[in-house]
Design an enzyme around this catalytic site. Structure first.
Site, PDB file in Angstrom:
ATOM      1  N   GLU A  87      -7.816  -1.860  -3.404  1.00 30.09           N
ATOM      2  CA  GLU A  87      -7.938  -3.254  -3.007  1.00 30.09           C
ATOM      3  C   GLU A  87      -6.569  -3.871  -2.678  1.00 30.09           C
ATOM      4  O   GLU A  87      -6.443  -4.591  -1.690  1.00 30.09           O
ATOM      5  CB  GLU A  87      -8.621  -3.992  -4.177  1.00 30.09           C
ATOM      6  CG  GLU A  87      -9.084  -5.385  -3.932  1.00 30.09           C
ATOM      7  CD  GLU A  87     -10.222  -5.520  -2.928  1.00 30.09           C
ATOM      8  OE1 GLU A  87     -10.666  -4.519  -2.359  1.00 30.09           O
ATOM      9  OE2 GLU A  87     -10.619  -6.672  -2.712  1.00 30.09           O
ATOM     10  N   ASP A  88      -5.570  -3.585  -3.473  1.00 30.74           N
ATOM     11  CA  ASP A  88      -4.313  -4.330  -3.361  1.00 30.74           C
ATOM     12  C   ASP A  88      -3.173  -3.575  -2.703  1.00 30.74           C
ATOM     13  O   ASP A  88      -2.132  -4.151  -2.410  1.00 30.74           O
ATOM     14  CB  ASP A  88      -3.827  -4.775  -4.761  1.00 30.74           C
ATOM     15  CG  ASP A  88      -4.779  -5.784  -5.379  1.00 30.74           C
ATOM     16  OD1 ASP A  88      -5.658  -6.265  -4.653  1.00 30.74           O
ATOM     17  OD2 ASP A  88      -4.631  -6.060  -6.581  1.00 30.74           O
TER      18      ASP A  88
END
Ligand code: MN
Length: 710
Positions: free
Chosen positions: A76-77
């Site tokens: 996600e990051d």
């Protein structure tokens, strides 16, 4: 500061060295991937995944869960792909990380509370591997512990989401240690003042009651020892939110709620639980009606225990819970207790698929309550709870729709609105175009593309699974047949009226009114529909209308049908069909037969079935093909051919090269040398067919080819 080496030390208590090594490798990978990122508190980002892994370590989760915890924000990051994780750490870990990322993408925002239950179910449905949820719960727990300096409104939003979704999911899975902490942290974020006041009141009440608690505890312990029963007596605290809820929901003052002494007795086995119950009932008088046997009848999430309430000194109630150590582990960690339990005991239960693991867990429950009554029903209950049969998908606005397992795009469209189903022509799933027959999965976002005037398709009935979609499609098709019948009826009636040298447009209202009475129909549409469906004959109706119009009988000579043929455009839909006996093709001379309930059936002029129908000339119509027809029509061929290998492949190749499709093929061996091939093709028309037949005829092994007309 807590470091990876601290965690590794802790893992040494229950994991083998090579697995600890893999957890460390995942940590270093995450540290590098998150390099430069910081948490709001200013700490390096990787402290968060490390803390999440530590929560899981306290629950003795397996090394793959811990690795997934380390890597849970990497997809996600940071730019890392699932594929890359799979290559580095294997597909199980990559799947876990991917599952956690998907859950993270769903935000509860400010949806109606009514949606919350669906969210909980969706979270479960999306996570076939229970470990995904456990990692996600640990992630949320650490985020709640570190809400810190967020804006109060943001804190409240996250806390509400935690209460509505994650605390309840934890409760469903019986993971109570996490549930209670999530609840108290959320309560403190939503109502900081009230939480603080209750906290202080609890602390002072505890001080006041300390000696009474100690006295009851030691007399309970003493009576166990006297009977030589092994058991540990523990004082029990209520958590903040449960105190608050009791005050709010039962309108009780704080003092009254705290006026209860709670104890838990942990012992070795089920038999001891019941013996201890006898001992405490002997020591203090039980309150009638308060005894509950959750050992014989466990709660849905697997919770087992004996509960009883006793009269203490001066009538002070004493609540006692009695359970085994397994049951205690189950009560605290629920489904996660499975890992806690197996670790160190036998081989790791993890490697297999998630289903096998869930089954193992359920089996474990079964063993734990072998003495219980109707456990099968209980097991079913647990399974349904963990793996719901329904799926949950989003509308583009973020509303959740609940559909049965196996539902398709069409089911979704009709569940939104009947009009959307009826006018649906295409669909995007997670922004990508997908076929209408696609089976849906939980968590997808669906956007239906509609077109005004689009209509449902008969073929949809083959793949819809909801009753709503099915009946709406049937209803729409019936309606469609009706309007198509009216259109055909109008053409048939106008053609018949032409032989009386008039038309519907020329007749006026009063003529219709009188003729309808004589024909016993309610309206022009009703008349046209019954004509189009073949329930009534156009000539009869036309004659009646013409009679009324002219106020006189017409001579028979004018009743011969006009020579003008009805043109088939191919768009007549459901009231026009092509006879299966002779398979007419565009270009063939054709006749139409109006058959009751079916409308116009098109036959080839030479069809033998038509010969029988010729006795009924009022129901026969001359037809012509429109030049604009661009559809495929089936045609049946019989080919006599020398038997040999590769024959079907050769025929198929030839047909495909000629832009036609094979619908059906059947082979009869006539003798060792000759075979008859029955071939049904779909072609554009007579010319197209002639071209194909010529090619087939040119094959050296073909001795004869004929088109079948019954
Ligand atoms: Mn996280």
């Amino acid at each position: 500061m807590f470091t990876i080496d601290d965690l590794a030390d802790r893992l040494g208590g229950y994991l083998p060295a090579d697995e600890i090594q893999q957890v460390k490798r995942a940590f270093y990978y995450a540290e590098q991937a998150h390099d430069g990122q910081r948490r709001r508190s200013g700490e390096p980002y990787v402290t968060h995944p490390l803390a999440v892994a530590n929560i899981l370590a306290n629950m003795h989760m397996d090394h793959q869960s811990l690795m997934a915890a380390m890597l849970h924000d990497v997809i996600e990051d940071t730019g890392v792909s699932k594929q890359a994780l799979s290559e580095q750490f294997g597909s199980s870990v990559a799947e876990l990380v991917d599952g956690v990322s998907k859950l993270t993408q769903i935000t509860f925002e400010d949806k109606a509370v009514a949606q919350a239950e669906n969210f909980q179910k969706m979270v479960l449905a999306m996570s076939r591997d229970i470990r995904v949820i456990i990692v996600k719960l640990a992630d949320r727990l650490h985020n709640m512990r570190t809400l810190g300096a967020l804006r109060p409104d943001k804190k409240r939003r996250i806390a509400r989401e935690t209460l509505e979704i994650y605390a309840r999911v934890a409760a469903r899975l019986g993971i109570n240690t996490i549930r209670i902490e999530l609840e108290d942290l959320s309560f403190q974020a939503i109502h900081p003042m009230r939480a603080e006041r209750i906290k202080r009141a609890v602390a002072s009440a505890r001080g006041n009651r300390r000696s009474a608690m100690r006295q009851i505890q030691s007399s309970l312990q003493q009576s166990l020892d006297d009977e030589q029963l092994t058991g540990t007596v523990i004082g029990r605290q209520k958590h903040l939110l449960s105190i608050y809820k009791k005050m709010r929901d039962q309108q009780k003052p704080f003092a009254e709620i705290m006026d209860v002494f709670g104890f838990r007795i942990i012992t070795e086995d089920v038999a001891s639980c019941y013996r201890i119950l006898g001992v405490v009932h002997n020591l203090y008088k039980p309150v009638p009606g308060r005894f509950k046997d959750y050992i014989a009848i466990p709660k849905a999430n697997g919770y087992q225990s004996l509960h009883t309430t006793l009269f203490g000194q001066r009538g002070m109630p004493i609540e006692v819970q009695i359970r085994t150590r397994e049951m205690e582990a189950m009560a605290n960690n629920g489904i996660a207790a499975h890992w806690l339990y197996k670790a160190g005991q036998t081989a790791h239960p993890i490697a297999e698929g998630s289903h096998a693991r869930a089954r193992a867990w359920v089996k474990g429950l079964l063993e734990m309550q072998r003495h219980a009554g109707d456990s099968l029903e209980f097991i079913e209950h647990v399974k349904n709870d963990l793996f719901p049969d329904d799926i949950y998908v989003f509308t583009p606005k973020g509303d959740i729709m609940e559909l049965p397992q196996g539902a398709t795009v069409i089911d979704f469209a009709y569940s939104v609105h009947t009009d959307i189903g009826n006018n649906c022509i295409a669909c995007r799933i997670d922004r990508h175009l997908a076929p209408l027959s696609t089976r849906l999965e939980s968590g997808q976002t669906l956007e239906i593309i509609t077109a005004p005037g689009a209509r449902p398709n008969l073929a949809w009935l083959n793949f819809v699974s909801t009753a709503k979609a099915r009946s709406a499609i049937r209803h729409a098709l019936k309606h469609q047949q009706q309007s198509e019948a009216i259109m055909l009826g109008r053409r048939l009636l106008n053609k018949a009226l032409a032989s009386f040298e008039t038309s519907l447009e020329e007749l006026d209202e009063s003529v219709f009114e009188q003729a309808f009475k004589e024909l016993d129909v309610a309206s022009l549409d009703a008349l046209l529909e019954s004509l189009g469906l073949g329930n009534r004959m156009a000539h009869v109706a036309a004659r009646r209308l013409a009679d009324v119009a002219q106020g006189a009988h017409l001579d028979q000579g004018r009743l011969q049908s006009s020579d003008k043929a009805v043109v088939i455009s191919g768009s007549e839909g459901m009231v026009l069909s092509f006879a299966r006996c002779c398979h007419p093709l565009p270009g063939d001379p054709v006749m139409g037969h109006l058959s009751v309930g079916k409308g116009l059936v098109v036959h080839r002029s030479e069809c033998r079935n038509l010969a029988e129908l010729r006795n009924d000339p009022d129901k026969l119509f001359a037809l012509e093909w429109s030049e604009e027809i661009d559809e495929d029509f089936p045609v049946a061929l019989r080919i006599e051919i020398e038997s040999r290998r590769g024959l079907v492949a050769e025929l198929a190749g030839l047909v495909t090269d000629a832009d036609a499709n094979i619908e059906r093929i059947g082979i009869e061996e006539r003798d060792a040398r000759l075979s008859t091939v029955n071939l049904t093709l779909s072609v554009k028309g007579r010319v197209h067919l002639a071209r194909i037949m010529k090619r087939i005829r040119n094959l050296p092994s073909v001795s004869k080819i004929t088109r079948i007309a019954n």
